[in-house]
Design a protein around this motif. Sequence first.
Motif, mmCIF file in Angstrom:
data_model
loop_
_atom_site.group_PDB
_atom_site.id
_atom_site.type_symbol
_atom_site.label_atom_id
_atom_site.label_comp_id
_atom_site.label_asym_id
_atom_site.label_seq_id
_atom_site.Cartn_x
_atom_site.Cartn_y
_atom_site.Cartn_z
ATOM 1 N N ALA A 110 56.284 74.911 93.123
ATOM 2 C CA ALA A 110 56.553 76.195 93.780
ATOM 3 C C ALA A 110 56.448 76.086 95.298
ATOM 4 O O ALA A 110 55.589 75.376 95.817
ATOM 5 N N LEU A 111 57.304 76.803 95.998
ATOM 6 C CA LEU A 111 57.203 76.886 97.448
ATOM 7 C C LEU A 111 55.962 77.691 97.824
ATOM 8 O O LEU A 111 55.156 77.277 98.639
ATOM 9 N N SER A 112 55.786 78.863 97.204
ATOM 10 C CA SER A 112 54.612 79.703 97.414
ATOM 11 C C SER A 112 53.668 79.479 96.238
ATOM 12 O O SER A 112 53.950 79.914 95.115
ATOM 13 N N CYS A 113 52.579 78.796 96.486
ATOM 14 C CA CYS A 113 51.676 78.343 95.415
ATOM 15 C C CYS A 113 50.955 79.478 94.699
ATOM 16 O O CYS A 113 50.450 80.406 95.329
ATOM 17 N N LYS A 114 50.923 79.368 93.388
ATOM 18 C CA LYS A 114 50.150 80.278 92.534
ATOM 19 C C LYS A 114 49.005 79.524 91.856
ATOM 20 O O LYS A 114 48.141 80.119 91.235
ATOM 21 N N VAL A 115 49.044 78.185 91.957
ATOM 22 C CA VAL A 115 48.001 77.311 91.411
ATOM 23 C C VAL A 115 47.619 76.310 92.491
ATOM 24 O O VAL A 115 48.374 76.084 93.442
ATOM 25 N N SER A 116 46.460 75.701 92.337
ATOM 26 C CA SER A 116 46.003 74.701 93.297
ATOM 27 C C SER A 116 46.916 73.489 93.297
ATOM 28 O O SER A 116 47.564 73.187 92.297
ATOM 29 N N GLY A 117 46.922 72.810 94.426
ATOM 30 C CA GLY A 117 47.736 71.618 94.568
ATOM 31 C C GLY A 117 47.200 70.451 93.769
ATOM 32 O O GLY A 117 45.993 70.313 93.575
ATOM 33 N N GLN A 118 48.088 69.607 93.312
ATOM 34 C CA GLN A 118 47.712 68.414 92.572
ATOM 35 C C GLN A 118 47.098 67.392 93.534
ATOM 36 O O GLN A 118 47.581 67.229 94.648
ATOM 37 N N PRO A 119 46.052 66.725 93.108
ATOM 38 C CA PRO A 119 45.481 65.666 93.942
ATOM 39 C C PRO A 119 46.503 64.566 94.182
ATOM 40 O O PRO A 119 47.365 64.354 93.332
ATOM 41 N N PRO A 120 46.439 63.899 95.293
ATOM 42 C CA PRO A 120 45.439 64.064 96.340
ATOM 43 C C PRO A 120 45.787 65.207 97.290
ATOM 44 O O PRO A 120 46.944 65.425 97.621
ATOM 45 N N ALA A 121 44.749 65.920 97.723
ATOM 46 C CA ALA A 121 44.928 67.015 98.673
ATOM 47 C C ALA A 121 43.622 67.251 99.429
ATOM 48 O O ALA A 121 42.603 67.588 98.820
ATOM 49 N N THR A 122 43.647 67.056 100.733
ATOM 50 C CA THR A 122 42.513 67.390 101.597
ATOM 51 C C THR A 122 42.447 68.914 101.661
ATOM 52 O O THR A 122 43.460 69.560 101.946
ATOM 53 N N LEU A 123 41.280 69.497 101.406
ATOM 54 C CA LEU A 123 41.153 70.958 101.297
ATOM 55 C C LEU A 123 40.317 71.556 102.420
ATOM 56 O O LEU A 123 39.231 71.060 102.715
ATOM 57 N N ALA A 124 40.797 72.632 103.017
ATOM 58 C CA ALA A 124 40.003 73.484 103.900
ATOM 59 C C ALA A 124 39.584 74.669 103.033
ATOM 60 O O ALA A 124 40.428 75.442 102.585
ATOM 61 N N GLU A 125 38.291 74.787 102.761
ATOM 62 C CA GLU A 125 37.788 75.837 101.874
ATOM 63 C C GLU A 125 37.061 76.892 102.701
ATOM 64 O O GLU A 125 36.410 76.572 103.690
ATOM 65 N N PHE A 126 37.154 78.168 102.256
ATOM 66 C CA PHE A 126 36.548 79.254 103.028
ATOM 67 C C PHE A 126 36.138 80.405 102.134
ATOM 68 O O PHE A 126 36.659 80.586 101.038
ATOM 69 N N SER A 127 35.188 81.183 102.648
ATOM 70 C CA SER A 127 34.756 82.435 102.035
ATOM 71 C C SER A 127 34.575 83.431 103.182
ATOM 72 O O SER A 127 33.727 83.231 104.058
ATOM 73 N N ILE A 128 35.400 84.477 103.206
ATOM 74 C CA ILE A 128 35.457 85.422 104.313
ATOM 75 C C ILE A 128 34.841 86.751 103.919
ATOM 76 O O ILE A 128 35.145 87.292 102.862
ATOM 77 N N GLY A 129 34.009 87.314 104.781
ATOM 78 C CA GLY A 129 33.426 88.631 104.568
ATOM 79 C C GLY A 129 31.919 88.559 104.498
ATOM 80 O O GLY A 129 31.328 87.505 104.319
ATOM 81 N N GLY A 130 31.302 89.690 104.659
ATOM 82 C CA GLY A 130 29.849 89.749 104.675
ATOM 83 C C GLY A 130 29.319 89.446 106.059
ATOM 84 O O GLY A 130 30.076 89.286 107.019
ATOM 85 N N PRO A 131 28.015 89.321 106.171
ATOM 86 C CA PRO A 131 27.456 89.046 107.501
ATOM 87 C C PRO A 131 27.821 87.650 108.012
ATOM 88 O O PRO A 131 27.825 87.403 109.206
ATOM 89 N N LYS A 132 28.131 86.730 107.089
ATOM 90 C CA LYS A 132 28.546 85.383 107.475
ATOM 91 C C LYS A 132 29.762 84.952 106.671
ATOM 92 O O LYS A 132 29.904 85.305 105.508
ATOM 93 N N ASP A 133 30.632 84.173 107.314
ATOM 94 C CA ASP A 133 31.722 83.477 106.641
ATOM 95 C C ASP A 133 31.251 82.044 106.420
ATOM 96 O O ASP A 133 30.391 81.552 107.151
ATOM 97 N N PHE A 134 31.829 81.371 105.433
ATOM 98 C CA PHE A 134 31.491 79.974 105.177
ATOM 99 C C PHE A 134 32.770 79.160 105.095
ATOM 100 O O PHE A 134 33.803 79.648 104.629
ATOM 101 N N TYR A 135 32.718 77.898 105.542
ATOM 102 C CA TYR A 135 33.886 77.036 105.530
ATOM 103 C C TYR A 135 33.474 75.575 105.420
ATOM 104 O O TYR A 135 32.372 75.197 105.806
#
Length: 174
Positions: free
Chosen positions: A92-117
């Motif tokens: 898919a051009l616009s992903c609905k599932v995670s990419g197949q390995p290998p894939a370097t990932l930038a992970e994040f969690s947004i919201g709350g008093p702190k964001d994490f990455y």
Amino acid sequence: MVSMATSSVFFLLLSAFSVGANAATFTITNNCSFTVWPAALPVGGGSPPQLDPSQTWTLNVPAGTTGRIWGRTGCSFNGSSGHCATGDCAGALSCKVSGQPPATLAEFSIGGPKDFYDIAVIDGYNVAMAFSCSVGVGLVCREPSCPDAYPNNPDGGRPNSCPGNSNYQLTFCP
């Protein structure tokens, strides 16, 4: 004088607009000498662009979102379907599932008093990446054994944090 009903309607409208507001802006830049097709879950922003060298894509991420961004390489698309040599997400051009390995990932969690990455190489490594928030630690991974990446980092893989609703920079091939 404002009636209680008018005040309640105003508060409900204000709440509706604030829920729909973007909490973070991700600026994604391709510094590679080759084309990268960025992918993002769960907030792909529609069809992501083809990022030729030195091009940038801006992605708005709502509060309360936990997700990932990765670069796909060696892609060929015909409309909304195709294939990528790395990071492919079911063609898919616009992903609905995670990419197949290998894939370097930038992970994040947004919201709350702190964001994490963090950057993760748990799904393999396919493209060098730098990831930071506007006031946080800059993470850089230029090789698969990257010491800044989960699971290689010395602090046990704990993500970095920024003040809630920060803005982020992600660069392929820093």
